[in-house]
Write a protein that holds these residues in place. Structure first.
Motif, PDB file in Angstrom:
ATOM      1  N   LEU A 188     -50.738  -0.911   4.289  1.00 57.31           N
ATOM      2  CA  LEU A 188     -50.422  -2.499   4.440  1.00 57.31           C
ATOM      3  C   LEU A 188     -51.319  -3.776   4.293  1.00 57.31           C
ATOM      4  O   LEU A 188     -50.796  -4.754   4.114  1.00 57.31           O
ATOM      5  N   LEU A 189     -52.744  -3.060   4.063  1.00 57.66           N
ATOM      6  CA  LEU A 189     -53.477  -4.326   4.068  1.00 57.66           C
ATOM      7  C   LEU A 189     -54.463  -4.346   2.867  1.00 57.66           C
ATOM      8  O   LEU A 189     -54.902  -5.220   2.391  1.00 57.66           O
ATOM      9  N   GLU A 232     -52.073  -4.288  14.430  1.00 55.36           N
ATOM     10  CA  GLU A 232     -51.290  -3.231  13.369  1.00 55.36           C
ATOM     11  C   GLU A 232     -51.012  -1.652  13.771  1.00 55.36           C
ATOM     12  O   GLU A 232     -50.363  -1.120  13.223  1.00 55.36           O
ATOM     13  N   THR A 290     -47.573  -5.837   1.273  1.00 55.14           N
ATOM     14  CA  THR A 290     -47.964  -7.176   1.908  1.00 55.14           C
ATOM     15  C   THR A 290     -46.499  -7.898   1.929  1.00 55.14           C
ATOM     16  O   THR A 290     -45.587  -7.740   1.172  1.00 55.14           O
TER      17      THR A 290
END
Lengths: 706, 157
Positions: free
Chosen positions: A617-618, A645, A693
């Motif tokens: 995700l990051l 998160e 993202t």
């Protein structure tokens, strides 16, 4: 034959035991390399290149040398040599304070002649790109090609096909303790180094070689260390520089990297781009897989990745190349090559399953020959509630959409020979276990105590465990490849068993029983055939008088086993207006062999999942093509997971056998694939690029609408 | 040599005097001058929270506070948390919940938790996560940390 015994016989092994070093860690007493302060210690700093590619024409260190408080300045590159990435070492200083060292760096004049650079894979492979690595035409290595049976024939049998390109970016390790050393020379021939390392004996070997010393004249100490994840083997140029500065100045030198250095030069997980075409038969068997892929490990090679992965494909052809760019070298990062390859493979599996009109879990069951994972699929599906999954991806009209996905992984982790250990019983009843491994946070110190305590009928806190020091001369390998526990545990177990045998021999006459009839209970030794005959541990040890028992151990193949399977299920909620992915729950079912300590084993699984979700995700290194610099070499713009998160994580220690294995790496492998498949299931649009993202989600949703 | 300032402050309840350059951060003073190494340097720009300490009741990143700014103020660090013979309930909760692995982020998390529970003894899970969002951990899993904070709140109630 050695064995760990039955679960029912274990008093400690396999239970949940808090870590021995925990108290020191929660009180701030635990000393990491960064915390070592020696009398008269100097502070070291390294001047690094801010440009990605240049020839060094000259280095003028005179102003830095003249600065009061500066004790030494040394060049780390010669004039005429090339700097090939931002962050490459130019010079190092040692000064009385860290601030003076920083001032001194600013006074070093470096004359450079700029060279053209490339920092993205696409730029490096473009026609006319400047060649930045010798013998790599087009900045690419010779392709590595593998074939199995006949891929063309395989595609003829295929009823459905998928052709897609998957991409994962470069990720950095982000150890919270930066790399570094404190070096101190006792005299010209004897060096002591406190190192933030995953390999005490590796650092000893490399520094001894660097200075031309016999290894036993270098002592390396790592009592506590703040994370490595594969990036902390060997002293690196910063360790050599620290020891060199210490030698020149005759003082201890502490040289820790900065957070920016960490992102630039302390290793990274290479990128992956793979174009794959794959086919399956109507009845759901994978039949053909044709993949061409590349990745960059910066200026170095080593950008490999797995594929096909876990699932069996009979006809394959794969071709991989390394692409060189002007960026810092890759280093092993938690399951090198696996999470990125697994993300691609698990995405591909779902895409094929959809074309076949099959449930993706069913499709996996058909193609996965691992019996362990077959059982894990069932357990994980129950735990996540797989029956609640969207039958039609992207179904529903709400703004927030939920979905579920699955991913899989496999790892070795069976350990190996090379560890020496010593277990000592003293006459006062104290027990010491010593070996040259290092506890990088995984809990091996506690695991050693548990094994010895189990053997002796004591509590883990009764055992003094000494690890992270080369001085006793009991080597052990580096903590990489999830090998530590499986390498160390058998030797500790056999050493403890040998010491126990010696103690039994000593006290058998006193108990008037044959040695073979003696057993340990909790804090006692007793005679099996006559349980009225007992003696406390303390009394037994007291019989040693002025002596102590000290025994080594040996490698015992039968106490350990490699190859662990894992499966993860993810449930996500995607906000289709903001593009934000919220993780609801992750179920991680992980084969752990015999978990010596269930508590720390679960922590390892949790930690792996969290690193995996960061990749999903990051995390992404951004390189600026124009300047050739990394744009997010800090913790503000390079995001790692934080409290918000983290979903509910259900870590299931999946028991398969009673042999020790390592699980540091495997739990981070299935996570990105499971999350990506869950996102697809939620929104009905496939995103083949990590991290997921909001901008990528919104772009994909917009493209779907159009 | 740069000019040094004389600073008098209270650290963990004790009056402490030190000399420091005006550019030295509180983190540098604690670690390099006073050898209180419990507060860690993870990033040196306020992003990781490993250097968290409490300054006059407020949670701060000590890397973003100058040493000279602590004149006349009160600083709480991890070294002052436990009683001589007994851990603080927050420390116990972190131990019991296995809320640490390598442990380098742990003092920062614990000081953040202390500041949270000092001002809000019964935080919701969301409040805990919000409050600890400035602390980074690369190994353990925040899940266990959040559970530890919940347990610590219960134990302190």
């Amino acid at each position: 034959m050695e064995s760990w015994g039955e679960a029912s016989e274990s008093r400690l092994i396999g239970k949940r035991i808090t870590r021995l070093s925990g108290k020191d860690k929660v009180t701030g007493k635990a000393k990491y390399t960064f915390d070592i302060n020696r009398p008269g210690m100097l502070y070291g700093r390294i001047l690094r290149s801010e440009v990605p590619h240049a020839t060094v024409m000259g280095i003028d260190m005179s102003q830095a040398e003249a600065l009061p408080g500066v004790k030494a300045v040394i060049p780390l590159i010669e004039s005429g040599k090339k700097l090939r990435y931002q962050g490459q070492e130019i010079a190092a200083v040692a000064a009385e304070t860290d601030d003076i060292a920083k001032d001194a760096l600013r006074l070093i004049q470096v004359h450079l002649e700029a060279l053209p650079h490339v920092v993205t894979e696409a730029d490096a492979m473009a026609e006319g790109a400047p060649q930045i690595r010798e013998n790599w035409a087009g900045n690419q290595s010779e392709p590595s090609i593998n074939k199995n049976r006949d891929v063309a024939a395989g595609f003829e049998e295929a009823a459905v096909e998928v052709e897609a390109t998957y991409h994962t970016p470069v990720q950095t390790h982000v150890c919270l303790e930066t790399h570094g050393h404190v070096a101190e020379w006792e005299d010209e021939q004897n060096l002591t180094v406190w190192a933030s390392t995953q390999g005490v004996f590796g650092v000893r070997r490399d520094l001894a070689q660097y200075f031309g010393l016999p290894p036993n004249q270098v002592r390396v100490i790592t009592e506590h260390m703040g994370g490595g994840f594969g990036s902390k083997f060997g002293p690196g140029s910063e360790g050599e520089a620290a020891a060199k500065l210490a030698r020149i100045t005759g003082k201890a030198v502490k040289l820790m990297l900065t957070r920016k250095d960490e992102h630039l030069v302390a290793g990274n997980r290479p990128s992956m781009t793979q174009h794959v075409r794959a086919g399956a038969t109507r009845d759901g068997r994978l039949i053909a897989y044709d993949m061409r892929g590349y990745g960059t490990g910066g200026i170095s090679s080593g950008a490999g990745f797995v594929g096909p992965y876990v699932y069996h494909v009979p006809n394959t052809r794969t071709e991989r190349v390394n692409v060189a760019v002007n960026a810092g070298n890759q280093r092993a990062m938690r399951a090198p090559g696996h999470p990125q390859g697994a993300f691609a493979m698990d995405s591909l599996m779902d895409e094929l399953a959809e074309k076949l009109g099959m449930n993706p879990l069913e499709f996996r069951r058909i193609n996965d020959s691992s019996e362990v994972r077959q059982a894990q699929y069932t357990l994980g599906a129950q735990e996540i509630g797989w029956h609640r999954r969207n039958n039609v991806p992207g179904a529903g009209n709400g703004v927030k959409k939920r979905g579920m996905g699955v991913g899989s992984g496999q790892w070795g982790g069976g350990g190996g020979r090379g560890t020496e250990a010593r277990v000592t019983i003293n006459a006062d009843g104290t027990v010491e276990a010593v070996t040259g491994t290092q506890d990088i946070g995984t809990g091996i110190r506690t695991a050693i105590a548990i094994i010895v305590a189990e053997e002796f009928g004591l509590a883990p806190t009764d055992i003094t465990v000494k690890v992270g020091d080369s001085a006793p001369g009991l080597p052990s390998g580096g903590s990489g490849g999830s090998q530590t526990t499986a390498s160390v545990a058998p030797v500790i177990k056999t050493a403890a068993a040998a010491a126990k045998q010696k103690l039994f021999e000593h006290i058998a006459p006193l108990l008037e029983a044959p040695v073979a009839d003696l057993r340990v209970g909790t804090g006692i030794i007793y005679v099996a055939s006559d349980r009225t005959k007992t003696i406390t541990w303390q009394q037994a040890a007291g019989q040693l008088g002025m002596e102590s028992i000290s025994e080594g151990g040996h490698w015992a193949e039968e106490l350990r086993k490699g190859v662990v399977a894992g499966t993860q299920f993810a449930e996500v909620e995607v906000d289709t207006q903001t593009g934000a992915v919220k993780l609801i729950k992750i179920v991680a079912v992980q084969d752990c062999g015999l978990a010596i300590n269930r508590l720390t084993t679960e922590s390892q699984i949790n930690g792996g999942v969290i690193m995996g979700l960061g990749q999903a995700l990051l995390e992404e290194r951004f390189m600026d093509a124009q300047t050739g610099r990394m744009l997010n070499a800090n913790l503000e713009d390079y995001k790692i997971p934080g409290t918000f998160e983290i979903p509910e994580i259900k870590s299931i220690v999946f028991d398969t056998h009673r042999k020790v294995t390592g699980i540091g790496e495997p739990p981070c492998i299935p996570t990105p694939g499971a999350i990506a498949n869950a996102v697809y299931n939620a929104i009905g649009v496939r995103i083949r690029e990590l991290p997921l993202t909001p901008d990528r989600i919104l772009t994909a949703l917009a493209e779907k609408k159009a | 040599m740069a000019i040094k300032s004389h600073v008098q402050t209270t650290i963990n309840g004790e009056t402490v005097e030190f000399l420091c350059e005006s550019r030295q951060s509180l983190l540098e003073v604690l670690r390099d001058e006073l050898h209180l190494t419990g507060a860690k340097e993870g990033c040196n720009n306020g992003n990781c929270g490993a250097c968290s300490v409490i300054l006059d009741g407020r949670l701060v990143n000590s890397c973003l506070v100058l040493g000279v700014e602590t004149e006349g103020k009160s600083v709480e660090t991890i070294e002052g948390l436990a009683a001589p013979d007994k851990l603080h309930p927050i420390q116990d909760a972190f131990l019991e919940n296995a809320a640490l692995q390598c442990g380098i982020c742990t003092p920062g998390f614990i000081m953040s938790t202390k500041a949270l529970l000092d001002s809000n003894p019964n935080p919701t899970e969301h409040e805990i996560r919000y409050w600890l969002a400035g602390n980074l951990c690369r190994c353990t899993g925040y899940d266990k940390i959040v559970r530890a904070v919940q347990d610590a709140a219960k134990a302190s109630a």
